[in-house]
Design a protein around this motif. Sequence first.
Motif, mmCIF file in Angstrom:
data_model
loop_
_atom_site.group_PDB
_atom_site.id
_atom_site.type_symbol
_atom_site.label_atom_id
_atom_site.label_comp_id
_atom_site.label_asym_id
_atom_site.label_seq_id
_atom_site.Cartn_x
_atom_site.Cartn_y
_atom_site.Cartn_z
ATOM 1 N N LEU A 1 44.303 -4.049 29.850
ATOM 2 C CA LEU A 1 45.037 -4.949 30.753
ATOM 3 C C LEU A 1 44.772 -6.407 30.418
ATOM 4 N N LEU A 2 43.531 -6.730 30.139
ATOM 5 C CA LEU A 2 43.186 -8.102 29.786
ATOM 6 C C LEU A 2 43.898 -8.532 28.510
ATOM 7 N N ASP A 3 43.930 -7.642 27.521
ATOM 8 C CA ASP A 3 44.610 -7.973 26.265
ATOM 9 C C ASP A 3 46.103 -8.178 26.474
ATOM 10 N N ALA A 4 46.680 -7.390 27.370
ATOM 11 C CA ALA A 4 48.129 -7.451 27.568
ATOM 12 C C ALA A 4 48.561 -8.588 28.480
ATOM 13 N N ALA A 5 47.760 -8.877 29.496
ATOM 14 C CA ALA A 5 48.217 -9.812 30.529
ATOM 15 C C ALA A 5 47.242 -10.928 30.837
ATOM 16 N N GLY A 6 46.103 -10.978 30.162
ATOM 17 C CA GLY A 6 45.121 -12.017 30.427
ATOM 18 C C GLY A 6 44.342 -11.761 31.699
ATOM 19 N N GLU A 7 43.478 -12.720 32.039
ATOM 20 C CA GLU A 7 42.611 -12.535 33.205
ATOM 21 C C GLU A 7 43.420 -12.374 34.488
ATOM 22 N N GLY A 8 44.539 -13.087 34.588
ATOM 23 C CA GLY A 8 45.355 -12.989 35.789
ATOM 24 C C GLY A 8 45.954 -11.611 35.988
ATOM 25 N N GLY A 9 46.095 -10.857 34.910
ATOM 26 C CA GLY A 9 46.685 -9.527 35.006
ATOM 27 C C GLY A 9 45.705 -8.436 35.361
ATOM 28 N N LEU A 10 44.421 -8.753 35.365
ATOM 29 C CA LEU A 10 43.414 -7.742 35.698
ATOM 30 C C LEU A 10 43.106 -7.804 37.185
ATOM 31 N N THR A 11 43.640 -6.854 37.914
ATOM 32 C CA THR A 11 43.315 -6.691 39.329
ATOM 33 C C THR A 11 42.974 -5.225 39.562
ATOM 34 N N VAL A 12 42.274 -4.963 40.636
ATOM 35 C CA VAL A 12 41.954 -3.573 40.972
ATOM 36 C C VAL A 12 43.241 -2.791 41.204
ATOM 37 N N ARG A 13 44.222 -3.421 41.826
ATOM 38 C CA ARG A 13 45.497 -2.732 42.075
ATOM 39 C C ARG A 13 46.192 -2.369 40.774
ATOM 40 N N ALA A 14 46.259 -3.326 39.827
ATOM 41 C CA ALA A 14 46.902 -3.035 38.545
ATOM 42 C C ALA A 14 46.171 -1.936 37.805
ATOM 43 N N LEU A 15 44.850 -1.938 37.897
ATOM 44 C CA LEU A 15 44.069 -0.927 37.198
ATOM 45 C C LEU A 15 44.255 0.446 37.823
ATOM 46 N N THR A 16 44.321 0.525 39.148
ATOM 47 C CA THR A 16 44.536 1.823 39.787
ATOM 48 C C THR A 16 45.911 2.372 39.432
ATOM 49 N N GLN A 17 46.901 1.496 39.324
ATOM 50 C CA GLN A 17 48.231 1.953 38.920
ATOM 51 C C GLN A 17 48.222 2.454 37.486
ATOM 52 N N ARG A 18 47.510 1.757 36.637
ATOM 53 C CA ARG A 18 47.460 2.160 35.229
ATOM 54 C C ARG A 18 46.766 3.507 35.062
ATOM 55 N N LEU A 19 45.749 3.742 35.876
ATOM 56 C CA LEU A 19 44.958 4.972 35.752
ATOM 57 C C LEU A 19 45.388 6.060 36.721
ATOM 58 N N ALA A 20 46.373 5.751 37.561
ATOM 59 C CA ALA A 20 46.866 6.722 38.550
ATOM 60 C C ALA A 20 45.722 7.253 39.395
ATOM 61 N N THR A 21 44.978 6.343 39.979
ATOM 62 C CA THR A 21 43.852 6.716 40.822
ATOM 63 C C THR A 21 43.800 5.775 42.007
ATOM 64 N N GLY A 22 42.808 5.941 42.856
ATOM 65 C CA GLY A 22 42.632 5.079 44.015
ATOM 66 C C GLY A 22 41.575 4.020 43.754
ATOM 67 N N PRO A 23 41.560 2.951 44.553
ATOM 68 C CA PRO A 23 40.591 1.878 44.337
ATOM 69 C C PRO A 23 39.150 2.325 44.511
ATOM 70 N N GLY A 24 38.933 3.365 45.314
ATOM 71 C CA GLY A 24 37.570 3.835 45.526
ATOM 72 C C GLY A 24 36.900 4.247 44.232
#
Length: 241
Positions: free
Chosen positions: A27-50
């Motif tokens: 995510l960081l490589d694709a969108a920079g620091e602004g693109g790295l959020t817990v929400r974006a990561l959970t969507q990418r991994l198809a999981t929950g924030p927990g």
Amino acid sequence: MASRTRPAQRRTEALSRERIVEAAVELLDAAGEGGLTVRALTQRLATGPGTIYWHVGNRGGLLDAATDAVVAAALATEPAGAPGTPQDEIRAIALGLFDAIAGHPWLATQLATQLSRSPWGLVTPRIFESIGRRVRALGVPEGDWFTAASALVHYILGAAGQNAANARVLASDADRAEFLDAASRAWEELDPDDYPFTRAVANQVREHDDREQFLAGIDLILTGVTTLHPPTGQAPAPPAT
């Protein structure tokens, strides 16, 4: 019942800390620091924030973990033709970091931030340990270890960061060649009385190779270190006259 639990177990195993950190780097490589959020990561991994919070923590923890993972891989670079000398190993480490910073546009900022704001974190000691062990192996006296290692670390991160910043502006080799040619011509046209040195090296600006110039800087520092602190049994070189 067993057939229902196996897929859940497989999903849990797949979302290990390593996979989460790997996805954060992507995510960081694709969108920079602004693109790295817990929400974006959970969507990418198809999981929950927990799951993210359990393995890594919050967004700051993700940034730290991603930085540490990329740096650890860079520091594992081996010199060609092992076993190498401490100088060879320092060059390999330096190039590993140079290439990592060039390949991950967000990394230079994170390294600068961690070096200045949280030197007690994982990344700064990891870099200093990797360089410092080789400085010690060069025979540098213990009282000069920190100074010698710091000179190398600050040069590596500074030069590699500047190169990465330039590369972000110049999208292609053709852009780089055009930029360097324009800079070289501008330097050649400077007043010869005010800028004799700058005019003299103008053509070198046009022709230089970034990685070769970076390694030349490493060699200059290493030459200084080994001249001031020669291996046991050798006298220091006399000062230039």
